[in-house]
Write an enzyme that holds these catalytic residues in place. Structure first.
Site, PDB file in Angstrom:
ATOM      1  N   GLY A  46      46.122  37.293  31.729  1.00 27.26           N
ATOM      2  CA  GLY A  46      46.242  36.472  30.492  1.00 27.26           C
ATOM      3  C   GLY A  46      46.753  37.176  29.382  1.00 27.26           C
ATOM      4  CB  CYS A  69      70.056  13.756  35.419  1.00 33.57           C
ATOM      5  SG  CYS A  69      70.411  11.861  34.935  1.00 33.57           S
TER       6      CYS A  69
HETATM    7  C1  LIG Z   1      48.011  33.414  36.505  1.00 30.54           C
HETATM    8  C2  LIG Z   1      46.842  34.395  36.916  1.00 30.54           C
HETATM    9  C3  LIG Z   1      46.952  35.531  36.228  1.00 30.54           C
HETATM   10  C4  LIG Z   1      47.939  36.177  35.388  1.00 30.54           C
HETATM   11  O1  LIG Z   1      48.177  35.478  34.397  1.00 30.54           O
HETATM   12  P1  LIG Z   1      49.106  36.199  33.098  1.00 30.54           P
HETATM   13  O2  LIG Z   1      48.908  35.172  32.107  1.00 30.54           O
HETATM   14  O3  LIG Z   1      50.494  36.005  33.747  1.00 30.54           O
HETATM   15  O4  LIG Z   1      48.700  37.692  32.869  1.00 30.54           O
HETATM   16  C5  LIG Z   1      45.851  36.461  36.700  1.00 30.54           C
HETATM   17  N1  LIG Z   1      44.736  35.821  37.619  1.00 30.54           N
HETATM   18  C6  LIG Z   1      44.841  34.779  38.187  1.00 30.54           C
HETATM   19  C7  LIG Z   1      43.696  34.297  38.908  1.00 30.54           C
HETATM   20  C8  LIG Z   1      45.818  33.807  37.568  1.00 30.54           C
HETATM   21  O5  LIG Z   1      45.658  32.549  38.263  1.00 30.54           O
END
Ligand SMILES: *Cc1c(COP(=O)(O)O)cnc(C)c1O
Length: 424
Positions: free
Chosen positions: A236, A348
């Site tokens: 994240g 489109c």
């Molecule tokens: C999408 C996701 C991530 C990675 O998220 P980022 O924002 O790209 O770092 C990590 N763990 C899980 C379980 C996810 O669904």
């Protein structure tokens, strides 16, 4: 953003390569990734978390060459589907370091995960029961549960995943019961706990509370004899897409100073020595990649529109998340900013807008627009909508240029379609 890239005689370079040579050779739209940026980001992450495991979030960019880089760097993988697991294994990611995530896994996916010997993050008690129904006496599987810590983060609502109302994970108040249910099964071993609170997080303060809540749960689990060896705080960490983000953005070092002390203190208190796992996706690959797209037409209508050959079929983030991506004219990087343009794709749909009211130099038909920071959730979310072939991907490292995905052909578009005899 553009500071990762050089400009020579007005042209944008990636690594030591002129982007105009790339479009001559590979055509547009074209995704181009700078391998060195990815390796630098991995290095930064590793330095900030020297004793943690990094499980790259495959969904951000699951081109096998990108996964090969992750495997070479000894990273693990967070996979979210049978297809992602398949490619991660093919790329040589160590199966000990693969976590199969997902909130709606099929029995077939669970059975593939068991056979592959990877760890599974369970998102519901039902998933535990399905697992118990399909696992044979000779198999053994290590599981985590995904907890929903009920944490709100400041990001786009479509990518906040740890809210109380989110579809992901088991609520904190029910998580202990879920772990207790695993005790009925000899070959389903609870070894970890997992959470992921969202994506594109610039203000990292919610990770602190998340870590604290997870450690509270781990303490309770130890008391009932469940030994937690892996604590996975998810991914994240955001990247700056514009100068506003840049002021707010955090780096892995900040994240580490925020959560590592809590992790270590609480582990000592409880008397355990688990491994910390992080699952960065966007942070590792997001700013490594540009999208080059050719201008088919410039039109002075209600607004000044630039019509390019990439639309939300190629890059859906602006349409889906109102995401901002910096843009420039790749063949006129030194040109003085002159006019305000809205950059639109060929799809489109009136929502097919890549960038609104952007100040650029005078743009002409035939110019190449560069869109920055498309390495994460770029190609990986592309589609064939409107009967459009997906573009090629190129990997650059200093002077080296490699095609890592061919542009699709018409048979990629209609190849799986079947005409019943009565329509022939
Ligand atoms: C999408 C996701 C991530 C990675 O998220 P980022 O924002 O790209 O770092 C990590 N763990 C899980 C379980 C996810 O669904």
């Amino acid at each position: 953003m553009r500071q990762n890239f050089k400009v020579k005689s007005g042209n944008l370079f990636i690594g030591n390569i002129d982007t105009m040579d790339l479009v001559d050779r590979f055509d547009t739209p074209l995704y181009v990734t700078d391998e060195r940026i990815i390796r630098d980001k991995i290095e930064k992450f590793k330095r900030s978390f020297p004793s943690a495991d990094i499980f790259y979030a495959t969904k951000a960019n699951w081109n096998i060459s990108i996964l090969k880089i992750m495997a070479q760097e000894n990273l693990g993988a967070d996979v979210f589907s049978d297809g992602e697991l398949y490619i991660a294994l093919l790329a040589g990611i160590n199966r000990e370091k693969i976590l199969f995530n997902g909130n709606s896994k099929t029995p077939e996916e669970l059975s593939m995960a068991i056979k592959a010997g990877v760890k599974i993050s369970l998102d519901s008690e039902d998933e535990l029961f399905t697992l118990s129904e399909i696992i044979t006496d000779d198999d053994k599987v290590e599981v985590f549960f995904r907890v929903n810590p009920g944490i709100s983060v400041n990001t786009h609502p479509k990518i906040a995943t740890g809210l109380k109302k989110s579809k992901f994970g088991i609520p904190t108040e029910k998580i202990i019961d879920a772990y207790k249910k695993t005790l009925e099964f000899d070959n389903i071993i609870p070894v970890g706990i997992h959470s992921h609170i969202g994506s594109q997080i610039l203000d990292i303060s919610p990770y602190k509370e998340t870590m604290e809540r997870i450690m509270d749960i781990v303490g309770k689990l130890e008391k009932i004899g469940i030994d937690i060896r892996f604590i996975d705080i998810g991914g994240g960490l955001g990247i700056p897409y514009n100068t506003e983000d840049e002021k707010k953005a955090s780096n892995p070092e900040d994240l580490s100073s925020l959560i590592t002390p809590i992790f270590e203190d609480r582990c000592k208190e409880i008397g355990i020595k688990p491994r910390l796992i992080l699952e960065p996706g966007r942070y590792l690959v997001g700013d490594s990649t540009i999208l080059l797209t050719r201008v088919n037409a410039v039109k002075d209508a209600y607004k000044k529109f630039i019509a390019v050959d990439a639309g939300f079929n190629v890059l859906i983030r602006p349409a889906m998340y109102d995401a901002y991506h910096e843009m420039a004219v790749a063949n006129n990087m030194d040109g003085k900013v002159k006019d305000k343009y809205t950059i639109v794709g060929p799809i489109c749909e009136s929502g097919d807008i890549l960038g609104e009211d952007r100040w650029l130099p005078i743009v002409k038909k035939g110019d190449v627009i560069v869109i920055f920071d498309v390495g994460a959730y770029g190609f990986s979310m592309s589609s064939q909508y409107n009967g459009r072939r997906r573009p090629a991907e190129v990997l650059v490292n200093e002077d080296k240029i490699d095609l890592i995905r061919s542009r699709e052909t018409y048979s990629d578009i209609y190849g799986n379609m079947v005409i019943p005899p009565r329509l022939l």
